[in-house]
Design a protein around this motif. Sequence first.
Motif, PDB file in Angstrom:
ATOM      1  N   VAL A   1       0.969  -8.145 -15.422  1.00 45.46           N
ATOM      2  CA  VAL A   1       0.141  -9.497 -15.154  1.00 45.46           C
ATOM      3  C   VAL A   1       0.473  -9.617 -13.637  1.00 45.46           C
ATOM      4  O   VAL A   1      -0.830  -9.682 -12.983  1.00 45.46           O
ATOM      5  N   VAL A   2       1.474  -9.740 -12.947  1.00 45.20           N
ATOM      6  CA  VAL A   2       1.404 -10.098 -11.609  1.00 45.20           C
ATOM      7  C   VAL A   2       1.215  -8.945 -10.655  1.00 45.20           C
ATOM      8  O   VAL A   2       0.483  -9.010  -9.713  1.00 45.20           O
ATOM      9  N   MET A   3       1.707  -7.787 -11.127  1.00 46.40           N
ATOM     10  CA  MET A   3       1.747  -6.655 -10.385  1.00 46.40           C
ATOM     11  C   MET A   3       0.859  -5.457 -10.730  1.00 46.40           C
ATOM     12  O   MET A   3       0.881  -4.477 -10.502  1.00 46.40           O
ATOM     13  N   SER A   4      -0.339  -5.982 -11.409  1.00 42.23           N
ATOM     14  CA  SER A   4      -1.500  -5.318 -11.781  1.00 42.23           C
ATOM     15  C   SER A   4      -1.989  -4.765 -10.354  1.00 42.23           C
ATOM     16  O   SER A   4      -1.749  -5.111  -9.338  1.00 42.23           O
ATOM     17  N   ASN A   5      -3.116  -3.636 -10.584  1.00 44.49           N
ATOM     18  CA  ASN A   5      -3.684  -3.256  -9.154  1.00 44.49           C
ATOM     19  C   ASN A   5      -4.247  -4.392  -8.470  1.00 44.49           C
ATOM     20  O   ASN A   5      -4.289  -4.239  -7.366  1.00 44.49           O
ATOM     21  N   PHE A   6      -4.861  -5.301  -9.436  1.00 46.08           N
ATOM     22  CA  PHE A   6      -5.751  -6.201  -8.766  1.00 46.08           C
ATOM     23  C   PHE A   6      -4.513  -7.244  -8.173  1.00 46.08           C
ATOM     24  O   PHE A   6      -4.856  -7.685  -6.981  1.00 46.08           O
ATOM     25  N   GLY A   7      -3.636  -7.473  -8.773  1.00 45.70           N
ATOM     26  CA  GLY A   7      -2.530  -8.442  -8.206  1.00 45.70           C
ATOM     27  C   GLY A   7      -1.827  -7.597  -6.792  1.00 45.70           C
ATOM     28  O   GLY A   7      -1.722  -8.395  -5.936  1.00 45.70           O
ATOM     29  N   LEU A   8      -1.731  -6.371  -6.747  1.00 47.69           N
ATOM     30  CA  LEU A   8      -1.329  -6.048  -5.855  1.00 47.69           C
ATOM     31  C   LEU A   8      -2.397  -5.748  -4.642  1.00 47.69           C
ATOM     32  O   LEU A   8      -2.116  -6.166  -3.375  1.00 47.69           O
ATOM     33  N   LEU A   9      -3.526  -5.843  -4.900  1.00 45.70           N
ATOM     34  CA  LEU A   9      -4.669  -6.053  -3.961  1.00 45.70           C
ATOM     35  C   LEU A   9      -4.702  -7.530  -3.671  1.00 45.70           C
ATOM     36  O   LEU A   9      -4.816  -7.633  -2.183  1.00 45.70           O
ATOM     37  N   MET A  10      -4.374  -8.400  -4.291  1.00 45.48           N
ATOM     38  CA  MET A  10      -4.360  -9.670  -3.513  1.00 45.48           C
ATOM     39  C   MET A  10      -3.156  -9.932  -2.837  1.00 45.48           C
ATOM     40  O   MET A  10      -3.190 -10.822  -1.908  1.00 45.48           O
ATOM     41  N   ILE A  11      -2.182  -9.135  -3.182  1.00 42.32           N
ATOM     42  CA  ILE A  11      -0.927  -9.204  -2.138  1.00 42.32           C
ATOM     43  C   ILE A  11      -1.477  -8.905  -0.828  1.00 42.32           C
ATOM     44  O   ILE A  11      -1.011  -9.533   0.493  1.00 42.32           O
ATOM     45  N   VAL A  12      -2.323  -7.692  -0.753  1.00 44.36           N
ATOM     46  CA  VAL A  12      -2.781  -7.266   0.681  1.00 44.36           C
ATOM     47  C   VAL A  12      -3.587  -8.407   1.190  1.00 44.36           C
ATOM     48  O   VAL A  12      -3.619  -8.591   2.530  1.00 44.36           O
ATOM     49  N   ILE A  13      -4.557  -8.903   0.351  1.00 44.55           N
ATOM     50  CA  ILE A  13      -5.364 -10.156   0.868  1.00 44.55           C
ATOM     51  C   ILE A  13      -4.715 -11.153   1.421  1.00 44.55           C
ATOM     52  O   ILE A  13      -4.734 -11.886   2.827  1.00 44.55           O
TER      53      ILE A  13
ATOM     54  N   LEU B   1       0.906  -1.287   0.182  1.00 44.04           N
ATOM     55  CA  LEU B   1      -0.024   0.093   0.039  1.00 44.04           C
ATOM     56  C   LEU B   1       0.837   1.305  -0.061  1.00 44.04           C
ATOM     57  O   LEU B   1       0.380   2.418  -0.632  1.00 44.04           O
ATOM     58  N   VAL B   2       1.925   1.269   0.727  1.00 45.80           N
ATOM     59  CA  VAL B   2       2.923   2.400   0.828  1.00 45.80           C
ATOM     60  C   VAL B   2       3.710   2.536  -0.748  1.00 45.80           C
ATOM     61  O   VAL B   2       3.630   3.330  -1.313  1.00 45.80           O
ATOM     62  N   PHE B   3       4.268   1.311  -1.157  1.00 45.88           N
ATOM     63  CA  PHE B   3       4.839   1.384  -2.372  1.00 45.88           C
ATOM     64  C   PHE B   3       4.141   1.680  -3.732  1.00 45.88           C
ATOM     65  O   PHE B   3       4.431   2.392  -4.598  1.00 45.88           O
ATOM     66  N   SER B   4       2.929   1.388  -3.460  1.00 48.81           N
ATOM     67  CA  SER B   4       2.027   1.677  -4.455  1.00 48.81           C
ATOM     68  C   SER B   4       1.204   2.989  -4.361  1.00 48.81           C
ATOM     69  O   SER B   4       0.486   3.332  -5.106  1.00 48.81           O
ATOM     70  N   ARG B   5       1.432   3.578  -3.446  1.00 51.79           N
ATOM     71  CA  ARG B   5       0.867   4.858  -2.797  1.00 51.79           C
ATOM     72  C   ARG B   5      -0.692   4.634  -2.968  1.00 51.79           C
ATOM     73  O   ARG B   5      -1.524   5.126  -3.730  1.00 51.79           O
ATOM     74  N   GLY B   6      -1.180   3.413  -2.216  1.00 48.97           N
ATOM     75  CA  GLY B   6      -2.311   3.314  -2.373  1.00 48.97           C
ATOM     76  C   GLY B   6      -2.931   2.954  -3.634  1.00 48.97           C
ATOM     77  O   GLY B   6      -4.273   3.067  -4.083  1.00 48.97           O
ATOM     78  N   PHE B   7      -2.353   1.959  -4.290  1.00 50.77           N
ATOM     79  CA  PHE B   7      -2.801   1.631  -5.738  1.00 50.77           C
ATOM     80  C   PHE B   7      -2.705   2.851  -7.022  1.00 50.77           C
ATOM     81  O   PHE B   7      -3.587   2.690  -7.921  1.00 50.77           O
ATOM     82  N   THR B   8      -1.979   3.755  -6.569  1.00 54.47           N
ATOM     83  CA  THR B   8      -2.141   4.992  -7.510  1.00 54.47           C
ATOM     84  C   THR B   8      -0.765   5.170  -8.211  1.00 54.47           C
ATOM     85  O   THR B   8      -0.622   5.803  -9.190  1.00 54.47           O
ATOM     86  N   ASN B   9       0.162   4.225  -7.839  1.00 53.28           N
ATOM     87  CA  ASN B   9       1.352   4.247  -8.552  1.00 53.28           C
ATOM     88  C   ASN B   9       1.355   3.410  -9.936  1.00 53.28           C
ATOM     89  O   ASN B   9       1.518   2.145  -9.742  1.00 53.28           O
ATOM     90  N   SER B  10       1.264   4.103 -11.007  1.00 51.09           N
ATOM     91  CA  SER B  10       1.266   3.345 -12.150  1.00 51.09           C
ATOM     92  C   SER B  10       2.527   2.755 -12.625  1.00 51.09           C
ATOM     93  O   SER B  10       2.325   1.730 -13.527  1.00 51.09           O
ATOM     94  N   THR B  11       3.600   3.061 -11.993  1.00 49.09           N
ATOM     95  CA  THR B  11       4.821   2.571 -12.586  1.00 49.09           C
ATOM     96  C   THR B  11       4.819   1.074 -12.319  1.00 49.09           C
ATOM     97  O   THR B  11       5.462   0.054 -12.947  1.00 49.09           O
ATOM     98  N   ILE B  12       4.256   0.600 -11.053  1.00 49.82           N
ATOM     99  CA  ILE B  12       4.451  -0.858 -10.763  1.00 49.82           C
ATOM    100  C   ILE B  12       3.875  -1.885 -11.627  1.00 49.82           C
ATOM    101  O   ILE B  12       4.371  -2.691 -12.021  1.00 49.82           O
ATOM    102  N   PRO B  13       2.557  -1.553 -11.863  1.00 46.22           N
ATOM    103  CA  PRO B  13       1.868  -2.352 -12.964  1.00 46.22           C
ATOM    104  C   PRO B  13       2.471  -2.638 -14.325  1.00 46.22           C
ATOM    105  O   PRO B  13       2.353  -3.096 -15.078  1.00 46.22           O
ATOM    106  N   GLU B  14       2.861  -1.128 -14.725  1.00 45.18           N
ATOM    107  CA  GLU B  14       3.452  -0.960 -16.058  1.00 45.18           C
ATOM    108  C   GLU B  14       4.756  -1.852 -16.176  1.00 45.18           C
ATOM    109  O   GLU B  14       4.629  -2.428 -17.305  1.00 45.18           O
ATOM    110  N   PHE B  15       5.670  -2.265 -15.185  1.00 40.56           N
ATOM    111  CA  PHE B  15       6.811  -2.945 -15.293  1.00 40.56           C
ATOM    112  C   PHE B  15       6.401  -4.503 -15.414  1.00 40.56           C
ATOM    113  O   PHE B  15       7.318  -5.301 -15.611  1.00 40.56           O
ATOM    114  N   ASP B  16       5.125  -4.836 -14.558  1.00 42.06           N
ATOM    115  CA  ASP B  16       4.828  -6.360 -14.737  1.00 42.06           C
ATOM    116  C   ASP B  16       3.307  -5.928 -14.636  1.00 42.06           C
ATOM    117  O   ASP B  16       2.573  -6.537 -13.553  1.00 42.06           O
TER     118      ASP B  16
END
Length: 135
Positions: A40-52, A23-38
């Motif tokens: 599939v795995v690090m889409s905003n949905f993928g990041l949400l699943m990491i939280v889950i 949540l910090v690194f993605s700035r509450g899922f607003t950081n578009s760079t993380i999903p841009e570089f992966d």
Amino acid sequence: MTIKNKTITQGFIISGLMNLTVLVFSRGFTNSTIPEFDPVVMSNFGLLMIVIWGLAYMSIAKNYHKVKWLVGVFAVEKFIYGYIWIQWILNNNLSDVYEKDTMAGLFYSIYGINDWIFFVFFLLVFIKILKENRV
């Protein structure tokens, strides 16, 4: 090597909290760079699943011994994320990520290390529970 129950409980809490740092690194899922570089795995949905997953680790912290197979699933899950991270590191340039966004660069630098550490932790806990159930 014997791991104390209190240490194991703390390990589950820490593993969950580490996942919540997404949540910090993605700035509450607003950081578009993380999903841009992966994407599939690090889409905003993928990041949400990491939280889950993190919430799931914390949810069994005091009762992990009652759900041995779930602990085994956690070990497998961490192994998969660790493996995916190694593949990502081998096929991408971290400096490209840092150039675009420092937080995203830090995320890609450390997330797999975290996953390998907690893979070992969950595996050791799973083995401990298996041994205790044989007695």
